[in-house]
Write a protein that holds these residues in place. Sequence first.
Motif, mmCIF file in Angstrom:
data_model
loop_
_atom_site.group_PDB
_atom_site.id
_atom_site.type_symbol
_atom_site.label_atom_id
_atom_site.label_comp_id
_atom_site.label_asym_id
_atom_site.label_seq_id
_atom_site.Cartn_x
_atom_site.Cartn_y
_atom_site.Cartn_z
ATOM 1 N N VAL A 296 0.294 5.166 0.545
ATOM 2 C CA VAL A 296 -0.647 6.226 0.916
ATOM 3 C C VAL A 296 0.005 7.560 0.573
ATOM 4 O O VAL A 296 0.774 8.126 1.356
ATOM 5 C CB VAL A 296 -1.025 6.161 2.410
ATOM 6 N N GLU B 12 -7.355 1.768 -6.080
ATOM 7 C CA GLU B 12 -6.946 3.177 -6.055
ATOM 8 C C GLU B 12 -8.096 4.047 -5.563
ATOM 9 O O GLU B 12 -9.237 3.897 -6.016
ATOM 10 C CB GLU B 12 -6.526 3.655 -7.453
ATOM 11 N N THR C 45 -4.264 6.924 -2.714
ATOM 12 C CA THR C 45 -3.882 5.702 -2.017
ATOM 13 C C THR C 45 -4.012 4.548 -2.998
ATOM 14 O O THR C 45 -5.081 4.347 -3.590
ATOM 15 C CB THR C 45 -4.783 5.453 -0.793
ATOM 16 N N THR D 157 0.414 -6.986 5.130
ATOM 17 C CA THR D 157 0.189 -5.654 4.562
ATOM 18 C C THR D 157 1.365 -4.756 4.915
ATOM 19 O O THR D 157 1.676 -4.560 6.085
ATOM 20 C CB THR D 157 -1.109 -5.031 5.095
ATOM 21 N N TRP E 10 -9.560 0.951 5.585
ATOM 22 C CA TRP E 10 -9.150 -0.390 6.017
ATOM 23 C C TRP E 10 -10.204 -1.426 5.649
ATOM 24 O O TRP E 10 -9.862 -2.542 5.235
ATOM 25 C CB TRP E 10 -8.866 -0.413 7.517
ATOM 26 N N LEU F 9 -9.694 -2.234 2.097
ATOM 27 C CA LEU F 9 -8.498 -3.057 1.875
ATOM 28 C C LEU F 9 -8.714 -4.502 2.329
ATOM 29 O O LEU F 9 -8.226 -5.441 1.677
ATOM 30 C CB LEU F 9 -7.302 -2.447 2.607
ATOM 31 N N ARG G 202 -8.320 -7.513 -0.370
ATOM 32 C CA ARG G 202 -7.366 -8.627 -0.279
ATOM 33 C C ARG G 202 -8.050 -9.988 -0.446
ATOM 34 O O ARG G 202 -7.410 -10.970 -0.759
ATOM 35 C CB ARG G 202 -6.602 -8.576 1.044
ATOM 36 N N VAL H 217 0.842 -1.196 0.000
ATOM 37 C CA VAL H 217 0.000 0.000 0.000
ATOM 38 C C VAL H 217 0.879 1.248 0.000
ATOM 39 O O VAL H 217 1.826 1.343 0.789
ATOM 40 C CB VAL H 217 -0.933 0.028 1.225
ATOM 41 N N ALA I 296 -3.152 0.374 -3.639
ATOM 42 C CA ALA I 296 -2.785 -0.915 -3.058
ATOM 43 C C ALA I 296 -2.643 -1.935 -4.179
ATOM 44 O O ALA I 296 -3.412 -1.927 -5.144
ATOM 45 C CB ALA I 296 -3.825 -1.386 -2.047
ATOM 46 N N VAL J 223 2.999 -0.885 4.293
ATOM 47 C CA VAL J 223 2.510 0.448 3.949
ATOM 48 C C VAL J 223 3.660 1.448 3.889
ATOM 49 O O VAL J 223 4.458 1.553 4.821
ATOM 50 C CB VAL J 223 1.460 0.935 4.977
ATOM 51 N N ARG K 104 1.130 7.637 5.336
ATOM 52 C CA ARG K 104 0.907 6.262 5.797
ATOM 53 C C ARG K 104 0.414 6.189 7.234
ATOM 54 O O ARG K 104 -0.138 5.164 7.647
ATOM 55 C CB ARG K 104 2.184 5.437 5.646
#
Length: 344
Positions: free
Chosen positions: A233, A253, A238, A304, A265, A268, A272, A231, A240, A306, A311
Amino acid sequence: MAERTLCLDIGSGTQDVYYHLPDLEPENCPKFVLPSPARRVAARLAALTAAAKPVYLCGHNMGGGFFKAFRAHRKADLPLAAHPDAVWALTDDPRRLEDTMGVTVTEHRPDGYVPLPLSDYDPGFWSCFLAAAGLPEPECVMACAQDHGLHPGKSSREGRFKLWERFLREADGHPEALVYETPPPELTRLATLQTAIGGGPVADTAAAAVLGMLTDPAIKARSVETGVMLVNVGNSHTVAALVHRQRIYGIYEHHTGMLPADDVWNDLERFRRGDLTNAEVFDKGGHGSLTLAFPETAGIFPHTCVIGPKRALLRGFDVTFPSPGADMMLTACFGLVDWLRRRR
């Protein structure tokens, strides 16, 4: 790599720079985190607005991180004109710029207008900057930036995600395919940037950041054993990526700051697992979400990592904050250097 290579990651808030000198260890190579070119343009435009000066945007296509300053100038009902080569920094539709925003598009600067040059890379600036630091001129320049692409008549968010879809399906998800010696025709910002830097390789920042994160031995090992979610940020976006064994299986995005941390979160966590649809992200103002079929060995991409200047948004969640190359702000630059080293 035997060449002195200047590597730049040009964002909306900062430009992060790594100057690779072949006779020095990476730890001893010069590194800079400077205000982005768009921020410099925004500051200059704000000063001209305060002085009630009419402005002529000239130069070339670049990142649009000065758009708020542009709107403030127009809100103040101050005249603004733009060269046809410069309008692309603001819109995919120059006619709309004239019809709805009151901007005059002309090849010639109107009398009394103050010229404001646009450029992601200014060779004169870098010559002076490096000379002031006692550093030699580079023999090669590489750069990355986020390019929404030119998509007349379409949403730039939708158009950018069509490019991601094409990449994931046609390039088999290998991030090095997004480092270009010849950018695709839609990526007009990268093409202009490549001309400005003298023809060196250019890349999408998201891909360069993935390559840079994979230079970290711990991240690379985890990406081989299971999948990892990487990820970035950034100040504006942002991004990933779901990565397993050097291949990207998914991209997410959104605009940084548009969603609270808990919602990011939640996105995300669903991303995933392959449960987040493109429409859900797009309808909330983001660019989108796209996943391919996951290999069983990747699981749910359980780790994960970042990076990025914002971040801290994900502090307190189940993430790690790595520092590839001992400076996470330069991750994309390290990715470019690694790409060039392996290429040669």
